[in-house]
Scaffold this active site. Structure first.
Site, mmCIF file in Angstrom:
data_model
loop_
_atom_site.group_PDB
_atom_site.id
_atom_site.type_symbol
_atom_site.label_atom_id
_atom_site.label_comp_id
_atom_site.label_asym_id
_atom_site.label_seq_id
_atom_site.Cartn_x
_atom_site.Cartn_y
_atom_site.Cartn_z
ATOM 1 N N THR A 219 0.817 -1.214 0.000
ATOM 2 C CA THR A 219 0.000 0.000 0.000
ATOM 3 C C THR A 219 0.856 1.272 0.000
ATOM 4 O O THR A 219 2.005 1.233 0.437
ATOM 5 C CB THR A 219 -0.846 -0.054 1.287
ATOM 6 O OG1 THR A 219 -1.683 -1.176 1.185
ATOM 7 C CG2 THR A 219 -1.665 1.183 1.529
ATOM 8 N N GLY A 271 -0.422 -2.683 6.222
ATOM 9 C CA GLY A 271 -0.250 -3.941 6.930
ATOM 10 C C GLY A 271 -1.473 -4.816 6.778
ATOM 11 O O GLY A 271 -2.313 -4.584 5.901
ATOM 12 N N HIS A 272 -1.573 -5.806 7.636
ATOM 13 C CA HIS A 272 -2.678 -6.768 7.568
ATOM 14 C C HIS A 272 -3.957 -6.080 8.044
ATOM 15 O O HIS A 272 -4.226 -5.964 9.239
ATOM 16 C CB HIS A 272 -2.323 -7.970 8.454
ATOM 17 C CG HIS A 272 -3.186 -9.149 8.214
ATOM 18 N ND1 HIS A 272 -2.848 -10.405 8.612
ATOM 19 C CD2 HIS A 272 -4.379 -9.269 7.599
ATOM 20 C CE1 HIS A 272 -3.805 -11.252 8.265
ATOM 21 N NE2 HIS A 272 -4.739 -10.577 7.645
HETATM 22 N N1 ASP Z 1 -3.617 -2.604 4.589
HETATM 23 C C1 ASP Z 1 -3.896 -3.104 3.263
HETATM 24 C C2 ASP Z 1 -5.107 -3.982 3.304
HETATM 25 O O1 ASP Z 1 -5.263 -4.735 4.240
HETATM 26 C C3 ASP Z 1 -2.762 -3.875 2.696
HETATM 27 C C4 ASP Z 1 -1.438 -3.170 2.744
HETATM 28 O O2 ASP Z 1 -1.209 -2.302 3.567
HETATM 29 O O3 ASP Z 1 -0.616 -3.473 1.901
HETATM 30 O O4 ASP Z 1 -5.874 -3.960 2.372
#
Ligand code: ASP
Length: 354
Positions: A219, A271-272
């Protein structure tokens, strides 16, 4: 008399110059990220490393230029995010990851700390720069979040052109999807062998939770403090590889992936997403600054390196406070990021030791 008016002119000139010096010294700064994950040194060739560093420098400088000229923080963060959305290196805009069905579904959000106004879009498939549509939702609609086809219908009323879905295609992300599917099938059959009831309990649906970190990240985001003292934050993403059923992560959720409040802080996360939503990560960091008077460094570190780690959530944030101090903690191997403060050169980092 003549002497008196000369003296007055001198005093006025001195006051004006003091004023402009004072104005120039008002703190302003920007931080950007291009995702966190298991980015080991071995995984990046020197050329790839350089390509990331160059693009991060271009992005942070694009935002910095807006701030330097006295522009708004909401404009600065979009300038920075657009550079990364237009680059295939990041999981946003061109280079967005693929869904399980081979499509791209993008999410983005923006928040203006001065007005506490916010805008977000989720699951859009034909918007070249989703962060700009989030800005249109914030400024040109009474809503905070628009999704899917409705968001694209709104985009048309705002003069956006829809781009074909293949605009976002990249070979590397397509390969990532194929790899992800192989891993998912393997994990499913291993679990099924261990517990015969397992498949029935999932109804045959592969779970993206069994993928490694690398399939979940990339992201982009930016936070900034402008010369007028206004904070802003924005985040844009393609989400997680192999996501299904219209899954939406934290990036378009205000308080989870993005938050900004003047006088307190501005945060953009990566993140996740499921953990970042449940732990209200961006809002929690700013709450620590606001109600516990913690420094931005301490507040961001407590959430990312204590609370999230205990929970099992991986990722990082970029955060900025009212004086332009910046924190960029992450609990993964690396996080693509860059910062730039007034009068200083850009600082570009991937790992803990740069
Ligand atoms: N936070 C984003 C999501 O869960 C993924 C990422 O940060 O790469 O969609």
């Amino acid at each position: 008399m003549k002497n008196k008016s000369t003296l007055l002119a001198l005093i006025l000139a001195a006051a004006a110059s003091t004023n402009s010096v004072w104005a120039d010294e008002k703190p302003f700064s920007i931080a950007i990220h291009g995702g966190a994950g298991t980015i080991t040194k071995a995984k990046l060739t020197p050329q790839q490393q350089q390509a990331y560093r160059d693009k991060l420098t271009e992005a942070v400088n694009a935002g910095y230029k807006v701030l330097e000229k006295g522009g708004d923080s909401v404009v600065a963060i979009q300038a920075a995010i657009n550079v990364m959305e237009n680059s295939p290196l990041f999981n946003a805009g061109v280079g967005a990851v693929y869904t399980y069905d081979g499509a791209h579904e993008m999410d983005a959000s923006i928040m203006d700390g001065k007005t506490m106004n916010a805008g977000a879009v989720s699951g859009v498939k034909h918007i070249k720069n989703p962060i700009n549509l989030a800005d249109a939702v914030m400024n040109q609609s009474p809503h905070v979040m628009l999704s899917g086809a409705g968001a694209e219908e709104f985009a048309l009323t705002q003069g956006f052109t829809l781009v074909p879905a293949n605009h976002f295609d990249t070979e590397s992300r397509y390969k990532q999807l194929q790899d992800a599917k192989v891993k998912l099938r393997k994990a499913e059959s291993e679990l099924k062998a261990k517990s015969p009831d397992y498949q029935a309990s999932l109804n045959g649906v592969p779970q993206i939770d069994y993928l490694d970190l690398d399939y979940k990240f990339g992201t982009v985001g930016a936070v900034a403090l402008d010369k007028k003292g206004n904070l802003a934050a924005g985040t844009s993403t393609g989400g997680m590889t192999a996501k299904r059923f219209g899954r939406i992560g934290d990036s378009p959720v205000i308080g989870a992936g993005t938050y900004a409040e003047n006088g307190v802080c501005a945060v953009s996360a990566t993140g996740h997403g499921e953990y970042f939503i449940r732990y209200h990560v961006a809002g929690d960091i700013c709450a620590k600054v606001k109600y516990q008077q913690k420094s931005i460094i301490q507040a961001a570190d407590e959430v990312i390196n204590q609370r999230l780690i205990t929970a099992g959530g991986t990722g990082g944030v970029i955060a900025i406070d009212q004086r332009g101090n910046i924190a960029t903690p992450f609990n993964t191997e690396g996080m693509y990021r860059a910062t730039r403060k007034n009068g200083e050169p850009a600082d570009v980092m991937i790992w803990r030791g740069r």
